[in-house]
Enzyme design. Structure first.
Site, PDB file in Angstrom:
ATOM      1  N   ASN A  29       0.869  -1.178   0.000  1.00  0.00           N
ATOM      2  CA  ASN A  29       0.000   0.000   0.000  1.00  0.00           C
ATOM      3  C   ASN A  29       0.906   1.227   0.000  1.00  0.00           C
ATOM      4  O   ASN A  29       1.508   1.544   1.019  1.00  0.00           O
ATOM      5  CB  ASN A  29      -0.899  -0.030   1.247  1.00  0.00           C
ATOM      6  CG  ASN A  29      -1.738   1.231   1.387  1.00  0.00           C
ATOM      7  OD1 ASN A  29      -1.783   2.062   0.481  1.00  0.00           O
ATOM      8  ND2 ASN A  29      -2.404   1.373   2.528  1.00  0.00           N
ATOM      9  N   TRP A  30       0.970   1.888  -1.145  1.00  0.00           N
ATOM     10  CA  TRP A  30       1.900   3.024  -1.274  1.00  0.00           C
ATOM     11  C   TRP A  30       1.366   4.284  -0.601  1.00  0.00           C
ATOM     12  O   TRP A  30       2.062   5.278  -0.496  1.00  0.00           O
ATOM     13  CB  TRP A  30       2.208   3.306  -2.755  1.00  0.00           C
ATOM     14  CG  TRP A  30       2.934   2.188  -3.453  1.00  0.00           C
ATOM     15  CD1 TRP A  30       3.328   0.987  -2.912  1.00  0.00           C
ATOM     16  CD2 TRP A  30       3.365   2.160  -4.828  1.00  0.00           C
ATOM     17  NE1 TRP A  30       3.979   0.225  -3.860  1.00  0.00           N
ATOM     18  CE2 TRP A  30       4.010   0.921  -5.037  1.00  0.00           C
ATOM     19  CE3 TRP A  30       3.257   3.047  -5.889  1.00  0.00           C
ATOM     20  CZ2 TRP A  30       4.553   0.554  -6.283  1.00  0.00           C
ATOM     21  CZ3 TRP A  30       3.790   2.698  -7.130  1.00  0.00           C
ATOM     22  CH2 TRP A  30       4.438   1.462  -7.314  1.00  0.00           C
ATOM     23  N   LYS A  31       0.111   4.268  -0.198  1.00  0.00           N
ATOM     24  CA  LYS A  31      -0.532   5.437   0.430  1.00  0.00           C
ATOM     25  C   LYS A  31      -0.332   6.672  -0.455  1.00  0.00           C
ATOM     26  O   LYS A  31      -0.322   6.555  -1.677  1.00  0.00           O
ATOM     27  CB  LYS A  31      -0.030   5.620   1.857  1.00  0.00           C
ATOM     28  CG  LYS A  31      -0.200   4.330   2.683  1.00  0.00           C
ATOM     29  CD  LYS A  31       0.003   4.501   4.145  1.00  0.00           C
ATOM     30  CE  LYS A  31      -0.201   3.163   4.850  1.00  0.00           C
ATOM     31  NZ  LYS A  31      -0.074   3.267   6.299  1.00  0.00           N
ATOM     32  N   HIS A  78      -9.557   1.071   4.944  1.00  0.00           N
ATOM     33  CA  HIS A  78      -8.279   1.250   5.637  1.00  0.00           C
ATOM     34  C   HIS A  78      -8.491   2.170   6.843  1.00  0.00           C
ATOM     35  O   HIS A  78      -9.297   3.098   6.786  1.00  0.00           O
ATOM     36  CB  HIS A  78      -7.235   1.848   4.687  1.00  0.00           C
ATOM     37  CG  HIS A  78      -5.854   1.807   5.264  1.00  0.00           C
ATOM     38  ND1 HIS A  78      -5.410   2.735   6.177  1.00  0.00           N
ATOM     39  CD2 HIS A  78      -4.840   0.930   5.079  1.00  0.00           C
ATOM     40  CE1 HIS A  78      -4.166   2.426   6.519  1.00  0.00           C
ATOM     41  NE2 HIS A  78      -3.799   1.339   5.872  1.00  0.00           N
ATOM     42  N   GLU A  97      -6.882   4.565   7.937  1.00  0.00           N
ATOM     43  CA  GLU A  97      -6.683   5.995   7.653  1.00  0.00           C
ATOM     44  C   GLU A  97      -7.930   6.595   6.997  1.00  0.00           C
ATOM     45  O   GLU A  97      -8.230   7.774   7.190  1.00  0.00           O
ATOM     46  CB  GLU A  97      -5.418   6.180   6.790  1.00  0.00           C
ATOM     47  CG  GLU A  97      -4.168   5.924   7.623  1.00  0.00           C
ATOM     48  CD  GLU A  97      -2.980   5.383   6.856  1.00  0.00           C
ATOM     49  OE1 GLU A  97      -2.956   5.460   5.618  1.00  0.00           O
ATOM     50  OE2 GLU A  97      -2.055   4.860   7.523  1.00  0.00           O
ATOM     51  N   GLU A 139      -5.256  -5.042  10.583  1.00  0.00           N
ATOM     52  CA  GLU A 139      -4.246  -4.012  10.832  1.00  0.00           C
ATOM     53  C   GLU A 139      -4.578  -3.290  12.132  1.00  0.00           C
ATOM     54  O   GLU A 139      -5.412  -2.367  12.135  1.00  0.00           O
ATOM     55  CB  GLU A 139      -4.233  -2.985   9.695  1.00  0.00           C
ATOM     56  CG  GLU A 139      -3.856  -3.535   8.349  1.00  0.00           C
ATOM     57  CD  GLU A 139      -3.277  -2.432   7.440  1.00  0.00           C
ATOM     58  OE1 GLU A 139      -2.163  -2.628   6.951  1.00  0.00           O
ATOM     59  OE2 GLU A 139      -3.931  -1.395   7.250  1.00  0.00           O
ATOM     60  N   GLY A 171       2.633   2.268  10.929  1.00  0.00           N
ATOM     61  CA  GLY A 171       3.589   3.371  10.801  1.00  0.00           C
ATOM     62  C   GLY A 171       4.296   3.741  12.089  1.00  0.00           C
ATOM     63  O   GLY A 171       4.893   4.812  12.181  1.00  0.00           O
ATOM     64  N   SER A 196       3.613  -2.044  10.408  1.00  0.00           N
ATOM     65  CA  SER A 196       5.062  -2.053  10.653  1.00  0.00           C
ATOM     66  C   SER A 196       5.738  -3.367  10.243  1.00  0.00           C
ATOM     67  O   SER A 196       6.657  -3.836  10.928  1.00  0.00           O
ATOM     68  CB  SER A 196       5.365  -1.720  12.119  1.00  0.00           C
ATOM     69  OG  SER A 196       4.919  -0.407  12.416  1.00  0.00           O
ATOM     70  N   GLY A 209       2.954  -1.110   4.315  1.00  0.00           N
ATOM     71  CA  GLY A 209       2.992   0.318   3.990  1.00  0.00           C
ATOM     72  C   GLY A 209       4.413   0.765   3.693  1.00  0.00           C
ATOM     73  O   GLY A 209       4.933   0.552   2.600  1.00  0.00           O
ATOM     74  N   GLY A 210       5.058   1.352   4.666  1.00  0.00           N
ATOM     75  CA  GLY A 210       6.382   1.967   4.483  1.00  0.00           C
ATOM     76  C   GLY A 210       7.387   1.085   3.760  1.00  0.00           C
ATOM     77  O   GLY A 210       8.092   1.551   2.855  1.00  0.00           O
TER      78      GLY A 210
END
Ligand code: 13P
Length: 254
Positions: free
Chosen positions: A9-11, A93, A95, A165, A171, A212, A233-234
């Site tokens: 997920n590149w956000k 998600h 977010e 999640e 994150g 994470s 993510g990251g």
């Protein structure tokens, strides 16, 4: 047998050109693997990334969508539009829930719309830190799972992907333990699926862990029988770390 799955997920990262470069690096670095790989760029990079990955085993997904096919919804993107570029779509998600006030009803509509158009939803569920500390993890995850899938047939549910999640792990560099994630996934995600749609459906749905995840800790999750992969993510923003996660997953699931 459920095929292992790693989703990036590149956000809100990567221009179209940057996304293309990253997708190319992932494609070139990916050895033949039993793991299914999906990348989810921002909307503006979807056509460019699709062009790079077309004909490769790597699938493309979106990060969100509206539930209507078309209409006066300024700024929104419909499943009909996504279908040109994607097979998958992340829905619900944390977010989106936290910053854009999506609730279980919004999420339910989006899941149903995605399925109607042949997109595979990657439904996200997970508790906040406050909910965890109040001992509500199980109830929150079960409710989010149940409400998102209301009205679907067992056959529809069997084909989708769910990502557990925990919000406090996203994150933060503070991943859940593998044992904790496995417990929530088996009891609360698959348990809820079994109650609502039957044991066979609960066995067939792919369930991921997210929060994470790194090449160093992925083994801790995918060594568990109930966890089929990860939503990353990251660590999905660099080819090296994303490929590391894929290859560690292939090793653990071999
Ligand atoms: P991080 O891997 O950066 O914690 O993000 C997880 C996530 O939200 C993926 O959807």
């Amino acid at each position: 047998m459920r095929q292992p799955l790693i989703v990036g997920n590149w956000k809100m990262h990567k221009t179209a050109a940057e996304g293309q470069a990253l997708a190319r690096a992932i494609r070139e670095g990916l050895h033949a693997t039993t793991v299914e790989v999906v990348v989810c760029p921002p909307f503006t990079a979807l056509p460019a990334v699709h062009a790079v990955l077309h004909g490769s085993p790597i699938q493309v997904g979106a990060q969100n969508m509206h539930w209507e096919d078309a209409g006066a919804f300024t700024g929104e993107i419909s499943p009909v539009m996504l279908k040109e570029w994607c097979r998958y779509v992340i829905i619900g998600h944390s977010e989106r829930r936290q910053y854009f006030h999506e609730d279980d009803e919004t999420v339910r509509r989006k899941v149903a719309a995605a399925l109607r158009h042949g997109l595979t939803p990657i439904l996200c569920v997970g508790e906040t830190l406050a909910q965890r500390e109040a001992g509500q993890t199980g109830a929150v995850v079960a409710t989010q799972t149940r409400r998102a899938l209301e009205g679907l047939t067992p056959e529809q549910v069997a084909g989708l992907v769910i990502a557990y999640e925990p919000v406090w792990a996203i994150g933060t560099g503070r991943a859940a333990t593998g044992a904790d994630a496995e417990e929530v996934i088996q009891r609360r995600v698959r348990g809820t699926l079994a109650e609502a749609f039957g044991a066979e459906v609960a066995r067939r749905v792919r369930v991921l862990y997210g929060g994470s995840v790194t090449p160093e800790n992925i083994g801790e999750f995918v060594c568990r029988p109930g966890i089929d992969g990860a939503l990353v993510g990251g660590a999905s923003l660099k080819a090296e770390s994303f490929l590391g996660i894929i290859h560690e997953t292939a090793r653990a699931k071999a």
